[in-house]
Design an enzyme around this catalytic site. Sequence first.
Site, mmCIF file in Angstrom:
data_model
loop_
_atom_site.group_PDB
_atom_site.id
_atom_site.type_symbol
_atom_site.label_atom_id
_atom_site.label_comp_id
_atom_site.label_asym_id
_atom_site.label_seq_id
_atom_site.Cartn_x
_atom_site.Cartn_y
_atom_site.Cartn_z
ATOM 1 N N LYS A 1 -10.510 -20.119 29.170
ATOM 2 C CA LYS A 1 -10.323 -21.436 28.567
ATOM 3 C C LYS A 1 -8.836 -21.814 28.583
ATOM 4 C CE LYS A 1 -14.672 -20.592 28.012
ATOM 5 N NZ LYS A 1 -15.284 -20.072 26.794
ATOM 6 N N ARG B 1 -9.242 1.042 38.578
ATOM 7 C CA ARG B 1 -10.023 0.717 37.375
ATOM 8 C C ARG B 1 -9.211 1.075 36.129
ATOM 9 N NH1 ARG B 1 -13.107 4.470 35.750
ATOM 10 N NH2 ARG B 1 -14.142 4.873 37.732
ATOM 11 N N TYR C 1 -19.939 -18.741 18.820
ATOM 12 C CA TYR C 1 -20.139 -18.962 20.255
ATOM 13 C C TYR C 1 -21.487 -18.335 20.655
ATOM 14 C CZ TYR C 1 -19.490 -18.639 25.285
ATOM 15 O OH TYR C 1 -19.657 -18.738 26.636
ATOM 16 N N ASP D 1 -11.826 -14.421 17.048
ATOM 17 C CA ASP D 1 -11.937 -14.993 18.391
ATOM 18 C C ASP D 1 -11.044 -16.231 18.395
ATOM 19 O OD1 ASP D 1 -12.649 -16.447 20.666
ATOM 20 O OD2 ASP D 1 -14.735 -15.784 20.618
HETATM 21 C C1 LIG Z 1 -16.162 -19.006 26.485
HETATM 22 C C2 LIG Z 1 -16.069 -18.279 25.207
HETATM 23 C C3 LIG Z 1 -16.337 -16.912 25.118
HETATM 24 C C4 LIG Z 1 -16.829 -16.100 26.309
HETATM 25 O O1 LIG Z 1 -15.867 -15.989 27.299
HETATM 26 P P1 LIG Z 1 -16.219 -15.835 28.871
HETATM 27 O O2 LIG Z 1 -14.866 -15.758 29.479
HETATM 28 O O3 LIG Z 1 -17.019 -17.029 29.267
HETATM 29 O O4 LIG Z 1 -16.998 -14.572 29.015
HETATM 30 C C5 LIG Z 1 -16.197 -16.292 23.886
HETATM 31 N N1 LIG Z 1 -15.807 -16.985 22.796
HETATM 32 C C6 LIG Z 1 -15.551 -18.305 22.838
HETATM 33 C C7 LIG Z 1 -15.139 -19.004 21.588
HETATM 34 C C8 LIG Z 1 -15.671 -19.000 24.031
HETATM 35 O O5 LIG Z 1 -15.437 -20.312 24.066
#
Ligand SMILES: *Cc1c(COP(=O)(O)O)cnc(C)c1O
Length: 381
Positions: free
Chosen positions: A195, A46, A98, A170
């Site tokens: 993504k 961890r 988001y 982000d």
């Molecule tokens: C998908 C996404 C998240 C969350 O990420 P996960 O890997 O699904 O937990 C946060 N911010 C944006 C802009 C996203 O597209």
Amino acid sequence: MQLATKLIHAGVEPDPSTGAIMTPIYQTSTYVQQAPGKHKGYEYARTQNPTRTVLEKAMAAIENGSHGIAFSSGMAAIEAILHTLHPGDRVIASNDLYGGSYRLFTRLFAKYGIQFQFVDLQDASRLEQVIDHQTKLIWVETPTNPLLRIVDIQACAEIAHAHRALLCVDNTFASPWLQHPLDLGADIVVHSATKYLGGHSDVVLGVVVVKDAELADQLHFIQNSVGAVPGPHDCWLVLRGLKTLHVRMQRHCENARQIAHYLRQHPKVKQVNWCGFTDHPNHEIARKQMRDYGAMMSFTLHDDRLETAHRVLSSTQLFALAESLGGVESLIGHPASMTHASIPREERIKAGLSDSLIRLSVGIEDINDLIADLEQALQKA
Ligand SMILES: *Cc1c(COP(=O)(O)O)cnc(C)c1O
């Protein structure tokens, strides 16, 4: 070292025990110590895992930061950043956020006494009007989802720092190939590696990158205390994805450019939201802070009925009807009935999310096949 080279080499060394060129998947929960307390820097998985360490070093280099900290999902990464705050602290966030972040802020962290305010930051001077001495964190997403608005990172950083607040960006939609928030003054970058970084729709993972050792220590402490860590196999998948990020992004952007122009001249299409158009309201900021304009876009139809949008959405063959984005395959989605379905219709429309709004994550397939697919689907509109 240039970014394309970093994407392939940063953080990655041949495995010391075998010379394996690719980072091994260290599928282990613990490490044998030579004597009590005498070990090779790894005690329990961890806390540290060598596959994860390589990914964290790679991400720090790729985002031009000093430390990367990996988590089991993008949301876990975002949660860790919020855990650095205290009751009474205020967060100002861009309003086109988001959905998962909005939910985490308003449904979980708000009840621990952290205050959130959501502001349209397309004009960064709005931040100056609302920031106060309790504001500890500015939260920016750019480009935004699903309207593809752009926020000026440098302008937000300057205002944040003048008030001793930190700026977190982000960077999921842009990816580090298109945008380097830390270079523009941001203090924290967060990614859903699910993504573009992973890029193949086969893993869920999150990463935070910072450029300050003290903040990195805090986040490592939170990472180990909460334990929302990614498994070594998932780290390996993201490491593999990173190696082709630049090549994929170039094709993503090239395909998106052609699709945006194709849609714009289509008689059934009313408006196309893509920040590469010179008449996009925030185009100049996009041009200033991004290398290219990305592969996310959305568009509306002249016939603004929900059923019409549904007909288009269920007619595409290559564009798969799914949430998420950033994979090599093209996806199509309908915010009104998918990602933003929980928002009451009136509020949703006021926010610019009309019934016919369709979102695309343009993949890297052959452009002629993609356009032919959209053409036959739009004929049903
Ligand atoms: C998908 C996404 C998240 C969350 O990420 P996960 O890997 O699904 O937990 C946060 N911010 C944006 C802009 C996203 O597209």
